[in-house]
Design a protein around this motif. Sequence first.
Motif, PDB file in Angstrom:
ATOM      1  N   LYS A  40      -9.396   2.140   3.070  1.00 31.46           N
ATOM      2  CA  LYS A  40      -7.980   1.834   3.207  1.00 31.46           C
ATOM      3  C   LYS A  40      -7.645   1.271   4.583  1.00 31.46           C
ATOM      4  N   MET A  70       0.794  -9.080  -3.566  1.00 34.91           N
ATOM      5  CA  MET A  70       0.567  -7.887  -2.743  1.00 34.91           C
ATOM      6  C   MET A  70      -0.530  -8.061  -1.700  1.00 34.91           C
ATOM      7  N   ASP A  97       0.828  -1.215   0.000  1.00 32.57           N
ATOM      8  CA  ASP A  97       0.000   0.000   0.000  1.00 32.57           C
ATOM      9  C   ASP A  97       0.857   1.258   0.000  1.00 32.57           C
ATOM     10  N   PHE A 133       3.357   0.940  -3.516  1.00 34.23           N
ATOM     11  CA  PHE A 133       2.782   0.825  -4.863  1.00 34.23           C
ATOM     12  C   PHE A 133       1.374   1.402  -4.996  1.00 34.23           C
ATOM     13  N   HIS A 134       0.678   1.568  -3.891  1.00 33.82           N
ATOM     14  CA  HIS A 134      -0.696   2.084  -3.983  1.00 33.82           C
ATOM     15  C   HIS A 134      -0.779   3.395  -3.247  1.00 33.82           C
ATOM     16  N   ASN A 135      -0.122   4.372  -3.781  1.00 33.98           N
ATOM     17  CA  ASN A 135       0.019   5.636  -3.086  1.00 33.98           C
ATOM     18  C   ASN A 135       0.299   6.694  -4.132  1.00 33.98           C
ATOM     19  N   ILE A 136      -0.668   7.547  -4.367  1.00 32.72           N
ATOM     20  CA  ILE A 136      -0.478   8.530  -5.431  1.00 32.72           C
ATOM     21  C   ILE A 136      -1.047   9.866  -4.975  1.00 32.72           C
ATOM     22  N   ARG A 185      -8.981   5.108  -4.358  1.00 28.47           N
ATOM     23  CA  ARG A 185      -8.520   4.531  -3.093  1.00 28.47           C
ATOM     24  C   ARG A 185      -7.032   4.810  -2.852  1.00 28.47           C
ATOM     25  N   ASP A 186      -6.248   4.769  -3.930  1.00 25.20           N
ATOM     26  CA  ASP A 186      -4.791   4.872  -3.786  1.00 25.20           C
ATOM     27  C   ASP A 186      -4.294   6.289  -3.562  1.00 25.20           C
ATOM     28  N   ILE A 187      -5.184   7.283  -3.588  1.00 23.62           N
ATOM     29  CA  ILE A 187      -4.725   8.663  -3.379  1.00 23.62           C
ATOM     30  C   ILE A 187      -4.236   8.835  -1.942  1.00 23.62           C
ATOM     31  N   ASP A 188      -3.090   9.467  -1.838  1.00 23.42           N
ATOM     32  CA  ASP A 188      -2.479   9.782  -0.555  1.00 23.42           C
ATOM     33  C   ASP A 188      -3.492  10.521   0.324  1.00 23.42           C
TER      34      ASP A 188
END
Lengths: 317, 317
Positions: B271, B162, A189, A192-195, B246-249
Amino acid sequence: MILNDILDSINEAKEIIAVTHVSPDGDGIGCITALYKAMKKLDKDISIFIDDVVPDIYKFMPYTDKITKPINKRADLLIAVDCADAERMGSAKELLRVVPKSINIDHHVSNTLYANMNYVDTNAASSAEIVYQLIKILGIDLDQEIAESLYVGVVTDTGNFMYSSTTSFTHEVAGDLINNGVSVSKISDIIFHNIKYSKLKLISRAIDKMELYFNKKVAYMELKKEDFIETGTEISDVENIINFGRDIDGVEVAVMLIEKDGLIKGSLRSKNYVDVNKIAQKFNGGGHVRASGFSKNSSINEVKNEVLELIKNELNE
Amino acid sequence: MILNDILDSINEAKEIIAVTHVSPDGDGIGCITALYKAMKKLDKDISIFIDDVVPDIYKFMPYTDKITKPINKRADLLIAVDCADAERMGSAKELLRVVPKSINIDHHVSNTLYANMNYVDTNAASSAEIVYQLIKILGIDLDQEIAESLYVGVVTDTGNFMYSSTTSFTHEVAGDLINNGVSVSKISDIIFHNIKYSKLKLISRAIDKMELYFNKKVAYMELKKEDFIETGTEISDVENIINFGRDIDGVEVAVMLIEKDGLIKGSLRSKNYVDVNKIAQKFNGGGHVRASGFSKNSSINEVKNEVLELIKNELNE
């Protein structure tokens, strides 16, 4: 045998410095933080240096708060990790002259063997694999902190087990690290899953403006100064966006052009057969067969036409 | 011991049928194609059935051309793989009545133990891990085709190593499969780096229209009928797009609403702490704590307001 010399040097040393390269990545940071904990377990005095800042994304890793800029400190042993040449150490390369013994731990084929003892294994997918072995051979028990550090090294240098450098040993190491307490989903997370929201907006723009050429075998993207300004992003946020083009079903070559400091910066990726290194060389750039880049002082439209023409000649049409 | 019964049944059988579930995934397909080759190596007559079509993305896998719709064929042994209950086999469930012996190989906790011999290992991250063990215990040599099939099962059911279900055994299996000829980069490219141009355009739209709420802890996306029409995509292309939210910081919950057959279909992902199953249940939907969904006969705006209000109450604000 070099490994024995390395083990002896570590066992004999009281004060150790471990260094990794500038523009540090997960592998370099993971190796020196793992070494930090491992050497502490051997009651060594250890300092860990990087002549650069630790990227925010890696700050969750144990002992990254112990990383400092290089200082001229006395030590018995210098361990450089993941540095293909001494220049990559930044100002820490001076330590090679002052510290009596040095070990070079790396997996890059381009390594220049600059230390007293060079432990370069080009079959390793990451330097973390080598540090893992070293820690085991030294008889140091793995723990959750060492495992997390090394796991970050393994996954970042293998594209999470997707690059062709991934071997059964890579998986053996990963399995052992999981047994020692790594939370796979937590680290996945974070890494790799963080933008950033702003980067997502830049991605959306790049996709929106994308054009396909030559029977949809080429995906062309461009980002201009205003795209970065209007999305609140920086040039560095463009990283990996080109892969959205490369990954399109049927696309062989992806091109990304950006305006940077009055120059046009070009990135090229190919999937199966086009040698994009050859194309980048026409612009005095270079890289690898499947990933290369170049810069040119020209207009974005001129570079676009030129690069598309060159790609056209390389396509199996 | 059930494993001995299973081994005996396989060794004694001359004609075997292996089946996996409708809406087949990489794990189900990988398991029955691996069994196909493995049983051939034991000189068995084997048929492999799926009461559905094989998705294009998996057609590169060996022996997928041998997969047919279920037919009423005589056999000594039926092996159902990755089917939590008999219904999942579609029309092939009828075979449970006609074939004298049946084995149920699965890793789902919800498995209903519907066969004569049930080999359900809920610690396995994929059914492929179980089939791998079975093939080894039967003394069948792995080869590149079996390895490729099982590798696809392993990576698709673990989100490429993952998901938290990934264990050291998962990695041990992956390593052995690589040693038996799996090309990691080839399979990764096909399974994970492969996107339709039209889907990319749908992604761009979804991101472009994304809104953040409640201190940027909630990412809201919606796709209307015209978005699918104008990008030339289908409802099924929406799969996984919610993860961009979901992956947004900093985001805790992502919401995706789409118009489907006059209904509003909602997907929810969280998350760290919001129980989105609880929220979906308010709409008579459900799923898991971190991933759930629902449908409602209403307008998209009404559902949006309702779901955002429910999420607001669950946020740690």
